[in-house]
Design a protein around this motif. Sequence first.
Motif, PDB file in Angstrom:
ATOM      1  N   MET A   1       0.854  -1.190   0.000  1.00  0.00           N
ATOM      2  CA  MET A   1       0.000   0.000   0.000  1.00  0.00           C
ATOM      3  C   MET A   1       0.892   1.242   0.000  1.00  0.00           C
ATOM      4  SD  MET A   1      -2.967   1.148   2.704  1.00  0.00           S
ATOM      5  CE  MET A   1      -3.894  -0.320   2.305  1.00  0.00           C
ATOM      6  N   ASN A   2       0.553   2.210  -0.886  1.00  0.00           N
ATOM      7  CA  ASN A   2       1.347   3.426  -0.984  1.00  0.00           C
ATOM      8  C   ASN A   2       1.116   4.314   0.222  1.00  0.00           C
ATOM      9  OD1 ASN A   2       2.394   2.742  -3.481  1.00  0.00           O
ATOM     10  ND2 ASN A   2       0.661   3.635  -4.589  1.00  0.00           N
ATOM     11  N   ASN A   3       2.186   4.875   0.737  1.00  0.00           N
ATOM     12  CA  ASN A   3       2.100   5.826   1.838  1.00  0.00           C
ATOM     13  C   ASN A   3       1.721   7.193   1.278  1.00  0.00           C
ATOM     14  OD1 ASN A   3       2.429   7.509   3.986  1.00  0.00           O
ATOM     15  ND2 ASN A   3       4.508   6.848   4.497  1.00  0.00           N
ATOM     16  N   PRO A   4       0.587   7.784   1.738  1.00  0.00           N
ATOM     17  CA  PRO A   4       0.173   9.089   1.200  1.00  0.00           C
ATOM     18  C   PRO A   4       1.235  10.157   1.347  1.00  0.00           C
ATOM     19  CG  PRO A   4      -1.602   8.100   2.489  1.00  0.00           C
ATOM     20  CD  PRO A   4      -0.376   7.247   2.698  1.00  0.00           C
ATOM     21  N   GLN A   5       2.087  10.034   2.383  1.00  0.00           N
ATOM     22  CA  GLN A   5       3.119  11.047   2.597  1.00  0.00           C
ATOM     23  C   GLN A   5       4.214  10.986   1.535  1.00  0.00           C
ATOM     24  OE1 GLN A   5       3.395  13.621   4.860  1.00  0.00           O
ATOM     25  NE2 GLN A   5       1.240  13.172   5.205  1.00  0.00           N
ATOM     26  N   THR A   6       4.321   9.863   0.813  1.00  0.00           N
ATOM     27  CA  THR A   6       5.341   9.743  -0.233  1.00  0.00           C
ATOM     28  C   THR A   6       4.768  10.009  -1.615  1.00  0.00           C
ATOM     29  OG1 THR A   6       4.991   7.360  -0.495  1.00  0.00           O
ATOM     30  CG2 THR A   6       6.602   8.065   1.162  1.00  0.00           C
ATOM     31  N   GLN A   7       3.449  10.089  -1.712  1.00  0.00           N
ATOM     32  CA  GLN A   7       2.810  10.405  -2.982  1.00  0.00           C
ATOM     33  C   GLN A   7       2.669  11.916  -3.112  1.00  0.00           C
ATOM     34  OE1 GLN A   7       2.032   7.960  -5.289  1.00  0.00           O
ATOM     35  NE2 GLN A   7       3.214   6.778  -3.787  1.00  0.00           N
ATOM     36  N   PRO A   8       3.011  12.474  -4.257  1.00  0.00           N
ATOM     37  CA  PRO A   8       2.998  13.935  -4.375  1.00  0.00           C
ATOM     38  C   PRO A   8       1.586  14.516  -4.382  1.00  0.00           C
ATOM     39  CG  PRO A   8       3.464  12.936  -6.504  1.00  0.00           C
ATOM     40  CD  PRO A   8       3.461  11.816  -5.496  1.00  0.00           C
ATOM     41  N   VAL A   9       1.473  15.717  -3.835  1.00  0.00           N
ATOM     42  CA  VAL A   9       0.265  16.527  -3.991  1.00  0.00           C
ATOM     43  C   VAL A   9       0.460  17.378  -5.245  1.00  0.00           C
ATOM     44  CG1 VAL A   9      -1.123  18.385  -3.007  1.00  0.00           C
ATOM     45  CG2 VAL A   9      -0.216  16.587  -1.530  1.00  0.00           C
ATOM     46  N   VAL A  10      -0.541  17.384  -6.113  1.00  0.00           N
ATOM     47  CA  VAL A  10      -0.458  18.157  -7.355  1.00  0.00           C
ATOM     48  C   VAL A  10      -1.221  19.462  -7.163  1.00  0.00           C
ATOM     49  CG1 VAL A  10      -0.957  18.207  -9.822  1.00  0.00           C
ATOM     50  CG2 VAL A  10      -0.283  16.052  -8.723  1.00  0.00           C
ATOM     51  N   LEU A  11      -0.550  20.574  -7.400  1.00  0.00           N
ATOM     52  CA  LEU A  11      -1.157  21.895  -7.233  1.00  0.00           C
ATOM     53  C   LEU A  11      -1.190  22.626  -8.571  1.00  0.00           C
ATOM     54  CD1 LEU A  11       0.675  21.282  -4.497  1.00  0.00           C
ATOM     55  CD2 LEU A  11      -0.106  23.563  -3.879  1.00  0.00           C
ATOM     56  N   TYR A  12      -2.345  23.176  -8.903  1.00  0.00           N
ATOM     57  CA  TYR A  12      -2.473  24.095 -10.024  1.00  0.00           C
ATOM     58  C   TYR A  12      -2.704  25.486  -9.426  1.00  0.00           C
ATOM     59  CZ  TYR A  12      -3.033  20.025 -13.021  1.00  0.00           C
ATOM     60  OH  TYR A  12      -2.833  18.846 -13.697  1.00  0.00           O
ATOM     61  N   VAL A  13      -1.806  26.430  -9.732  1.00  0.00           N
ATOM     62  CA  VAL A  13      -1.879  27.760  -9.127  1.00  0.00           C
ATOM     63  C   VAL A  13      -2.040  28.806 -10.221  1.00  0.00           C
ATOM     64  CG1 VAL A  13      -0.516  27.046  -7.139  1.00  0.00           C
ATOM     65  CG2 VAL A  13       0.650  28.012  -9.117  1.00  0.00           C
ATOM     66  N   ASP A  14      -2.825  29.840  -9.931  1.00  0.00           N
ATOM     67  CA  ASP A  14      -3.044  30.868 -10.945  1.00  0.00           C
ATOM     68  C   ASP A  14      -3.420  32.182 -10.278  1.00  0.00           C
ATOM     69  OD1 ASP A  14      -3.109  31.851 -13.502  1.00  0.00           O
ATOM     70  OD2 ASP A  14      -5.144  31.163 -13.950  1.00  0.00           O
ATOM     71  N   GLY A  15      -3.133  33.278 -10.967  1.00  0.00           N
ATOM     72  CA  GLY A  15      -3.491  34.608 -10.503  1.00  0.00           C
ATOM     73  C   GLY A  15      -4.278  35.345 -11.567  1.00  0.00           C
ATOM     74  N   ALA A  16      -5.052  36.331 -11.149  1.00  0.00           N
ATOM     75  CA  ALA A  16      -5.837  37.143 -12.081  1.00  0.00           C
ATOM     76  C   ALA A  16      -5.850  38.574 -11.589  1.00  0.00           C
ATOM     77  CB  ALA A  16      -7.263  36.605 -12.183  1.00  0.00           C
ATOM     78  N   CYS A  17      -5.937  39.512 -12.515  1.00  0.00           N
ATOM     79  CA  CYS A  17      -5.966  40.920 -12.142  1.00  0.00           C
ATOM     80  C   CYS A  17      -6.818  41.682 -13.143  1.00  0.00           C
ATOM     81  CB  CYS A  17      -4.553  41.497 -12.108  1.00  0.00           C
ATOM     82  SG  CYS A  17      -4.438  43.067 -11.236  1.00  0.00           S
ATOM     83  N   ARG A  18      -7.686  42.514 -12.655  1.00  0.00           N
ATOM     84  CA  ARG A  18      -8.584  43.283 -13.509  1.00  0.00           C
ATOM     85  C   ARG A  18      -8.125  44.739 -13.517  1.00  0.00           C
ATOM     86  NH1 ARG A  18     -13.910  40.424 -10.773  1.00  0.00           N
ATOM     87  NH2 ARG A  18     -13.315  38.288 -11.348  1.00  0.00           N
ATOM     88  N   GLY A  19      -7.219  45.021 -14.394  1.00  0.00           N
ATOM     89  CA  GLY A  19      -6.668  46.366 -14.500  1.00  0.00           C
ATOM     90  C   GLY A  19      -5.154  46.386 -14.485  1.00  0.00           C
ATOM     91  N   ASN A  20      -4.532  45.554 -13.694  1.00  0.00           N
ATOM     92  CA  ASN A  20      -3.084  45.356 -13.659  1.00  0.00           C
ATOM     93  C   ASN A  20      -2.283  46.671 -13.669  1.00  0.00           C
ATOM     94  OD1 ASN A  20      -1.004  43.508 -13.352  1.00  0.00           O
ATOM     95  ND2 ASN A  20      -0.606  43.400 -15.530  1.00  0.00           N
ATOM     96  N   PRO A  21      -2.213  47.471 -12.603  1.00  0.00           N
ATOM     97  CA  PRO A  21      -2.735  47.136 -11.272  1.00  0.00           C
ATOM     98  C   PRO A  21      -4.232  47.360 -11.160  1.00  0.00           C
ATOM     99  CG  PRO A  21      -1.658  49.261 -11.229  1.00  0.00           C
ATOM    100  CD  PRO A  21      -1.429  48.715 -12.598  1.00  0.00           C
ATOM    101  N   GLY A  22      -4.820  46.643 -10.202  1.00  0.00           N
ATOM    102  CA  GLY A  22      -6.248  46.738  -9.983  1.00  0.00           C
ATOM    103  C   GLY A  22      -6.698  45.609  -9.075  1.00  0.00           C
TER     104      GLY A  22
END
Length: 478
Positions: A1-22
């Motif tokens: 059985m795989n140990n959850p602590q050794t299996q990677p967590v996959v993260l999708y990260v993103d940012g958004a800005c309305r005006g940049n700056p804004g």
Amino acid sequence: MNNPQTQPVVLYVDGACRGNPGLGGWGVYMQLADGQEQELCGGEPDTTNNRMELTAAIEGIKACAVSQPLVIWTDSNYVKQGITEWIIGWKKKNWRKADGKAVINADLWQQLDQVCQNRSIEWHWIKGHAGHAGNERADMLANRGADQVKTNTGRINSPQPAASLNATVPEADAPAAEPDWLSHDPLGLDMLHEQEPDELYAADEEWVDEVEPKTAVEQHNKEQQLEQANPQNGIQRTPAKVKLSGKRQLILDTETTGFSFADGDRIIEVGVIEMINRKLTGSSFHVYINPQRPVGDSVTVHGINDAFLQDKLLFEQIAQELNDYLHGAEIIAHNATFDMNFLEGEFLKAGLPSLKSRVEVTDTLALAKRKHPGQKNSLDALVRRYEIKQRDRTFHGALLDAEILADVYLAMTGGQVTLDIGGDQSSADGLSQHRQFAGRFKLPVIAASNQESQNHGQWLDQFSEKNGMPALWRTVFQ
């Protein structure tokens, strides 16, 4: 059985800005080691797109245990390149760039560096707005974070759970993906980085939307040049100086307020020059356009400010004439997906038919990557490689870039184009005299030595490891 602590967590990260700056937001979509999902989002009322991209990465990492391996996907080359490459030099220079100026967003870069310590993290770039489920979900969360700030009229200082585990995203919330003009590309060239570092990043290592503004004198001079070039504030059409027959090729470039028509950015300049039979006819089309929104930080790229565009025509006022000029031609553009997606959106918004069915498109960036794999293939890099006549590109103007691209395209596709073998008549046995002549000679084939083959294989392995994908020519030709 795989140990959850050794299996990677996959993260999708993103940012958004309305005006940049804004108004801005950040989002994190996490696929946990035990198969569950988690969502985080937040935002700030006055920020930039880059700060939201960095914040998304920071908050996503902080939400995971230090002992948990992480695989992070971001559509921001600014984040990916910065944390894997540039940060080494920044830290050595005490958070200063090569020119001695302080690193922009140093506070967030330092936070990101700190949360990455003693962790196992794999960083990957992913193409944004291309239908990737994880990236689209992170983008939706980033916009939700901005909406929360707008509703609460205050800053969200800590990550907010966007939904319960295994929550589903309502279909109506999912943003429509931009049409991908080159999605039919059989070699998958559009899935590589659309632009190379020296095209995306200005001067040193910073993303173009973080470049410090030009001096007031430089900006005034640019405005005077623009006014002299366009005294009637309308369309400039130059008729052909030479009459040629054949297929029309139009070298095209645009300048915009940002990177995504779907996010509300608009075209502010279009420059097109005509070529027939590899000869420039002198015909051109050039216009500045009022985008009805601030140009924001993009002014540091093209030098066109809000005051200059205020009295210019709207796109719908020039759409028909531009449509007529482009109709039936082959469009040649560098990173064509960007320009064509904007034009497609603008034409549809103006009530005109889709451009896709009425033109052909050639992407010189895709051609360059095929011709020069593993090398920088921005327009500036190609100008240097092909020793094209240097022009002042302090600012990126659409017509100027179209003229430069014409030189690059001709050089990149150069050599003898049409073989003059009109007198090469067929002989009685069906072979032309030209083919008979060629058949008299047998070209020698010099095979690579074992050592050369081994060295080449090692280079391909290094290339694959660096880019996170097999070398295209190995995949195709092995």
